[in-house]
Scaffold this active site. Sequence first.
Site, PDB file in Angstrom:
ATOM      1  N   GLY A   1       1.960  -8.443   4.770  1.00 19.12           N
ATOM      2  CA  GLY A   1       2.365  -9.589   3.856  1.00 19.12           C
ATOM      3  C   GLY A   1       3.593  -9.429   3.342  1.00 19.12           C
TER       4      GLY A   1
ATOM      5  N   GLU B   1      -2.271  -8.342  -2.356  1.00 18.94           N
ATOM      6  CA  GLU B   1      -3.168  -8.388  -1.351  1.00 18.94           C
ATOM      7  C   GLU B   1      -4.070  -7.188  -1.121  1.00 18.94           C
ATOM      8  OE1 GLU B   1       0.513  -8.958   2.253  1.00 18.94           O
ATOM      9  OE2 GLU B   1      -0.959  -7.129   2.239  1.00 18.94           O
TER      10      GLU B   1
ATOM     11  N   ILE C   1       0.982  -1.291  -0.166  1.00 17.61           N
ATOM     12  CA  ILE C   1      -0.178   0.165  -0.061  1.00 17.61           C
ATOM     13  C   ILE C   1       0.968   1.233   0.084  1.00 17.61           C
ATOM     14  CG2 ILE C   1      -2.143  -0.716   1.101  1.00 17.61           C
ATOM     15  CD1 ILE C   1      -0.876  -0.307   3.666  1.00 17.61           C
ATOM     16  N   GLY C   2       0.321   2.230  -0.260  1.00 18.03           N
ATOM     17  CA  GLY C   2       0.921   3.723  -0.432  1.00 18.03           C
ATOM     18  C   GLY C   2       1.280   4.233  -1.581  1.00 18.03           C
ATOM     19  N   LYS C   3       1.787   5.331  -1.279  1.00 17.84           N
ATOM     20  CA  LYS C   3       2.011   6.209  -2.809  1.00 17.84           C
ATOM     21  C   LYS C   3       2.919   5.613  -3.599  1.00 17.84           C
ATOM     22  CE  LYS C   3       4.736   9.715   0.027  1.00 17.84           C
ATOM     23  NZ  LYS C   3       4.848  10.996   0.365  1.00 17.84           N
ATOM     24  N   VAL C   4       4.201   5.052  -3.208  1.00 22.00           N
ATOM     25  CA  VAL C   4       5.208   4.364  -4.082  1.00 22.00           C
ATOM     26  C   VAL C   4       4.417   3.452  -5.273  1.00 22.00           C
ATOM     27  CG1 VAL C   4       7.266   3.412  -4.549  1.00 22.00           C
ATOM     28  CG2 VAL C   4       6.812   5.108  -2.507  1.00 22.00           C
TER      29      VAL C   4
ATOM     30  N   LYS D   1      12.874  13.842   6.733  1.00 20.10           N
ATOM     31  CA  LYS D   1      12.860  14.926   7.590  1.00 20.10           C
ATOM     32  C   LYS D   1      13.944  15.622   7.211  1.00 20.10           C
ATOM     33  CE  LYS D   1       9.255  13.120  10.117  1.00 20.10           C
ATOM     34  NZ  LYS D   1       9.442  11.882  10.526  1.00 20.10           N
TER      35      LYS D   1
HETATM   36  C1  LIG Z   1       7.257   0.332   5.769  1.00 17.50           C
HETATM   37  C2  LIG Z   1       6.203   1.187   5.807  1.00 17.50           C
HETATM   38  C3  LIG Z   1       5.828   1.831   7.390  1.00 17.50           C
HETATM   39  C4  LIG Z   1       6.552   2.693   4.977  1.00 17.50           C
HETATM   40  O1  LIG Z   1       5.715   3.421   5.035  1.00 17.50           O
HETATM   41  P1  LIG Z   1       5.642   4.797   4.285  1.00 17.50           P
HETATM   42  O2  LIG Z   1       4.507   5.761   4.956  1.00 17.50           O
HETATM   43  O3  LIG Z   1       5.311   4.647   2.890  1.00 17.50           O
HETATM   44  O4  LIG Z   1       7.092   5.241   4.403  1.00 17.50           O
HETATM   45  P2  LIG Z   1       7.702   6.520   4.620  1.00 17.50           P
HETATM   46  O5  LIG Z   1       9.167   6.501   4.167  1.00 17.50           O
HETATM   47  O6  LIG Z   1       7.072   7.558   3.980  1.00 17.50           O
HETATM   48  O7  LIG Z   1       7.567   6.757   6.266  1.00 17.50           O
HETATM   49  C5  LIG Z   1       8.446   6.400   7.135  1.00 17.50           C
HETATM   50  C6  LIG Z   1       8.460   7.103   8.177  1.00 17.50           C
HETATM   51  O8  LIG Z   1       9.392   6.735   9.084  1.00 17.50           O
HETATM   52  C7  LIG Z   1      10.212   7.692   9.601  1.00 17.50           C
HETATM   53  N1  LIG Z   1      11.637   7.002   9.723  1.00 17.50           N
HETATM   54  C8  LIG Z   1      12.502   6.335   9.004  1.00 17.50           C
HETATM   55  N2  LIG Z   1      13.697   5.989   9.370  1.00 17.50           N
HETATM   56  C9  LIG Z   1      13.420   6.740  10.926  1.00 17.50           C
HETATM   57  C10 LIG Z   1      14.152   6.373  12.118  1.00 17.50           C
HETATM   58  N3  LIG Z   1      15.634   5.870  12.029  1.00 17.50           N
HETATM   59  N4  LIG Z   1      14.119   7.300  13.104  1.00 17.50           N
HETATM   60  C11 LIG Z   1      12.805   7.858  12.936  1.00 17.50           C
HETATM   61  N5  LIG Z   1      12.028   7.901  12.042  1.00 17.50           N
HETATM   62  C12 LIG Z   1      12.188   7.335  10.732  1.00 17.50           C
HETATM   63  C13 LIG Z   1      10.384   8.603   8.147  1.00 17.50           C
HETATM   64  O9  LIG Z   1      10.905   9.725   8.567  1.00 17.50           O
HETATM   65  C14 LIG Z   1       8.872   8.688   7.881  1.00 17.50           C
HETATM   66  O10 LIG Z   1       8.180   9.476   8.851  1.00 17.50           O
HETATM   67  P3  LIG Z   1       6.929  10.465   8.612  1.00 17.50           P
HETATM   68  O11 LIG Z   1       5.921   9.360   8.137  1.00 17.50           O
HETATM   69  O12 LIG Z   1       6.838  11.225   9.423  1.00 17.50           O
HETATM   70  O13 LIG Z   1       7.221  10.917   7.048  1.00 17.50           O
HETATM   71  C15 LIG Z   1       4.578   0.559   5.413  1.00 17.50           C
HETATM   72  O14 LIG Z   1       4.798   0.520   3.978  1.00 17.50           O
HETATM   73  C16 LIG Z   1       4.520  -0.675   6.179  1.00 17.50           C
HETATM   74  O15 LIG Z   1       3.892  -0.567   7.140  1.00 17.50           O
HETATM   75  N6  LIG Z   1       5.002  -1.621   5.643  1.00 17.50           N
HETATM   76  C17 LIG Z   1       4.991  -3.227   6.240  1.00 17.50           C
HETATM   77  C18 LIG Z   1       3.625  -3.728   5.755  1.00 17.50           C
HETATM   78  C19 LIG Z   1       3.687  -4.075   4.413  1.00 17.50           C
HETATM   79  O16 LIG Z   1       4.771  -4.194   3.748  1.00 17.50           O
HETATM   80  N7  LIG Z   1       2.827  -4.795   3.848  1.00 17.50           N
HETATM   81  C20 LIG Z   1       2.913  -5.129   2.280  1.00 17.50           C
HETATM   82  C21 LIG Z   1       1.649  -5.469   1.780  1.00 17.50           C
HETATM   83  S1  LIG Z   1       0.322  -4.163   2.230  1.00 17.50           S
END
Ligand SMILES: CC(C)(COP(=O)(O)OP(=O)(O)OC[C@H]1O[C@@H](n2cnc3c(N)ncnc32)[C@H](O)[C@@H]1OP(=O)(O)O)[C@@H](O)C(=O)NCCC(=O)NCCS
Lengths: 498, 498
Positions: free
Chosen positions: B382, B288, B264-267, B402
């Site tokens: 997943g 999924e 899911i998400g914008k990418v 950030k």
């Molecule tokens: C991994 C996941 C959380 C990424 O979500 P996302 O919103 O697209 O990712 P982003 O890079 O925009 O956001 C990550 C956030 O973590 C923060 N972050 C990353 N590393 C960090 C660190 N070391 N310390 C603090 N914050 C951190 C980023 O700054 C960003 O913060 P923001 O939301 O305030 O901008 C999301 O895809 C997920 O839950 N995946 C697991 C489940 C999955 O993969 N399912 C697959 C099928 S649905």
Amino acid sequence: MKDLSRIRRAGLEQKVMTADEAALLFSHQMVVGASGFTKAGDSKEVLKALARRAKNETLQVTLITGASLGHDTDARLAEANALYKRMPFQVDRVLREKINKGNILFTDQHLSETAELIHGYLPYIDLAVIEAAYIEEDGSIVPTTSVGNSVSFAATAKKVIIEINTAVPCEIYGLHDIFLQENYPHRNFIPIISAEVRVGRKSIALDPEKIAAIVFTHQTDSPADIAPPDAKTTAIAAHLINFFENEVKTGRLTDRLLPLQAGIGKVANAVLAGLEKGNFYDLSMYSEVLQDSTFDLIDSGKLRFASASSITVSESCYKRIFDNLDTYREKIVLRPQNISNAPGLIRRLGIIAINTAIEFDIYGNVNSTHIAGTHIMNGIGGSGDFARNAYLSIFVTQAASKEDKISHLLPMVSHVDHNEHDVDVLVTDFGLADLRGLAPRERALLIINNCAHPDYKQELLSYFERACELRQGQTPHILEEAFSWHTRLRETGTMKRI
Amino acid sequence: MKDLSRIRRAGLEQKVMTADEAALLFSHQMVVGASGFTKAGDSKEVLKALARRAKNETLQVTLITGASLGHDTDARLAEANALYKRMPFQVDRVLREKINKGNILFTDQHLSETAELIHGYLPYIDLAVIEAAYIEEDGSIVPTTSVGNSVSFAATAKKVIIEINTAVPCEIYGLHDIFLQENYPHRNFIPIISAEVRVGRKSIALDPEKIAAIVFTHQTDSPADIAPPDAKTTAIAAHLINFFENEVKTGRLTDRLLPLQAGIGKVANAVLAGLEKGNFYDLSMYSEVLQDSTFDLIDSGKLRFASASSITVSESCYKRIFDNLDTYREKIVLRPQNISNAPGLIRRLGIIAINTAIEFDIYGNVNSTHIAGTHIMNGIGGSGDFARNAYLSIFVTQAASKEDKISHLLPMVSHVDHNEHDVDVLVTDFGLADLRGLAPRERALLIINNCAHPDYKQELLSYFERACELRQGQTPHILEEAFSWHTRLRETGTMKRI
Ligand SMILES: CC(C)(COP(=O)(O)OP(=O)(O)OC[C@H]1O[C@@H](n2cnc3c(N)ncnc32)[C@H](O)[C@@H]1OP(=O)(O)O)[C@@H](O)C(=O)NCCC(=O)NCCS
Ligand SMILES: CC(C)(COP(=O)(O)OP(=O)(O)OC[C@H]1O[C@@H](n2cnc3c(N)ncnc32)[C@H](O)[C@@H]1OP(=O)(O)O)[C@@H](O)C(=O)NCCC(=O)NCCS
């Protein structure tokens, strides 16, 4: 030794040559595929001849096998500087040292995936070396004590060297189930619904035009060195047998259990030996490697059937198998490793997977491969195929080693091969933790209380409690301290505070 | 709203009641199963009524769902102290905070595995809450915008509350493929060899005797909040599309690619949008969640078929789907999550899996779940089912966030969800690293050079070089320094050296 009756395809006898002659077929930077899985069914002559040749000239290859080789072959190749890259698994002391120094590249892969890469991504195999019992009239080859990746090598290699091993009786025919998966997107399902189901042919298809050399050998496989059970492995096995008995009591398993996979080594042997006692019956195995204990269980009538990709046994067991092939042919089958380790079959059959950890942590993450996070021991092997997809994923290890200076249970593992989602049950000589359905903080308490060596228990509890307080989180950790036990070991020779 | 024609089983209309009345069926320490997957097809009334009730009395349950819920339901339950344990996935800010404080337990599971535990290990589900479009004459239920774990809940729960959602047209019938896997050891293969193959029935079997309450609702799902593509997601998508085009050029893929899974998400949305251009055609998805971009690709004629466990889209897309169910019924199917995420199908179909990382390291290990190794974001979902078993496992993330104070590429990830064996391709806005067949030291150079944010590249290279020299190994690391970037961020607010 040169038993030409083992070359049943007319015309091919012209290809017979010595190993040193065959070794001239290699050239620098080739990609080589070789049979062999956990020391079984590997090349006995040609790869050693390659090592001899490489001593005197610049000749480095990428060597892809099934899994590990026997007879010090990896050591000789490493010493002769004949390896540029090695994949997907190894267990050799000399090779390992060169890998860890950065002199040889090692691509450590899930054993089910190498065939995918051979068919879909890696450069074509220039030359394959495959041990065979004999060559059939149609040019197809009957493998010996392992199948490994040989089906994929035979299908894709530009040229093939066959090593006919006359120490293996021709009666081995029928022990193998050779199945080549269709390439994407044309892949069909693998209709295996039980360990004993056969879905393929008895020999490996090979275009006779591709055979560049035939070399004879009469050497048996390197025997497995099986350490006898000791106090620790016996304790681990007892905890596990007790767990199984309890699963039967609660009705989650029957006395038939579910198909077993067991990693190599003495713990697996001890567990399987434990199954001889008790009410278990009509058992089956769907594993990678068959060890001595498998054959003992078959002989005792407890084990109905065993499927794997190789047979790696002691010298006496090796002889026992060959003397009784008619019996064992109905009881075991050897498959390509992308079938023995197929994710979908592991899930479908509901495998009980038992593998060994180098270290594990309070949340149940497991390191199977790296000492101190940096130095490879062997490789991930099939443990990842099984742990992720099994019905029950069990990891075993001693709680401490080296006069208890090393705790195998740590605040955080220095390398993660299997994460907490993949690890259902942990067992040490001190006890067993059943982690199914638990959240990380619950896992931590159970693991520390049930599995830790007493010398380390208090400090592990203290780390966990401080992490909960200081940092909180789903998985509380104090990152600056997480690896301090490894650092202490490096600096002081023990993980204990002095 | 109380449309009794949606209760086609005679006698059941007596079970109709209000959500608050139905909520009286819960009791303290129950195990509750609820429909809902990525905000789709979740309970709109009963779980909120449970939250209201729990505000005033001690009433805590273990709540098992498909995946995340919509409508702030998890937040309300968490605030009302109604949750003892939650599994297998969540995305809620309030709930997450309570989990990270240690007030609510969270069992974070591979989404394909929860059904295995429901059938094989977890205590029986006491009460299930399942959203349905209507109840059939035979008592079976037609689900709405997700299937999730509802088939397993219906099969195993002692009692079931049905929420009939009249905002979902009855014409949704036929959109689902309901298949219940046999319990071990009687499990057969799942004969799906392509995304569009249907193998099951159109409604979920349910013993009408188990229906304890029927509640009506007329609320649509919470809409997906889709951030529009920005410079970073556009850059990531461009690198990936370029990679696919190159795979087609080399002959490893065709313009049809292989079935796509997208997190899911914008990418994911941006990548799918990118596929609208170029020569790709006759594409399929085996994923999924279906997002807006899926329906855009279907409408543009590029996407032949999409299979998933839920539909999570914007309000306008939701309407578009319901207005054109006759068309989409031939183009999409919703399956139970243990089928959409089945390891064997992911391997068999040769999925191209695209998921998002929170952070990754120089060797290609990926953290999908934990901030700073401790605080859960959402859960593994997943991603582990797909990454381990896919043909191509791709992870995407921004190189830094950030104001670039946080590098998403680190010496070592603070938590490992996907290890280097599972990660084939890494993509950031700065570039793409194709890691297939490479050893860790090769991976490190490629990842740093292709994917790092320029502000961090030199320091990453320096870490790698010093680790090679100081400690050596297959995977060189300086353990005392491995997490220093996380520590620096915590102490100074930035990963940059000041
Ligand atoms: C991994 C996941 C959380 C990424 O979500 P996302 O919103 O697209 O990712 P982003 O890079 O925009 O956001 C990550 C956030 O973590 C923060 N972050 C990353 N590393 C960090 C660190 N070391 N310390 C603090 N914050 C951190 C980023 O700054 C960003 O913060 P923001 O939301 O305030 O901008 C999301 O895809 C997920 O839950 N995946 C697991 C489940 C999955 O993969 N399912 C697959 C099928 S649905
Ligand atoms: C994990 C594996 C290496 C364990 O092997 P093992 O010999 O049974 O395990 P042991 O506990 O006896 O040995 C581990 C060694 O690491 C050492 N060790 C463990 N933690 C250590 C640490 N932090 N620092 C230094 N040494 C450490 C132990 O002292 C022991 O040393 P020794 O061999 O000199 O006694 C082996 O099972 C393996 O390679 N597994 C991966 C492949 C796999 O699982 N395949 C599955 C199907 S075949």
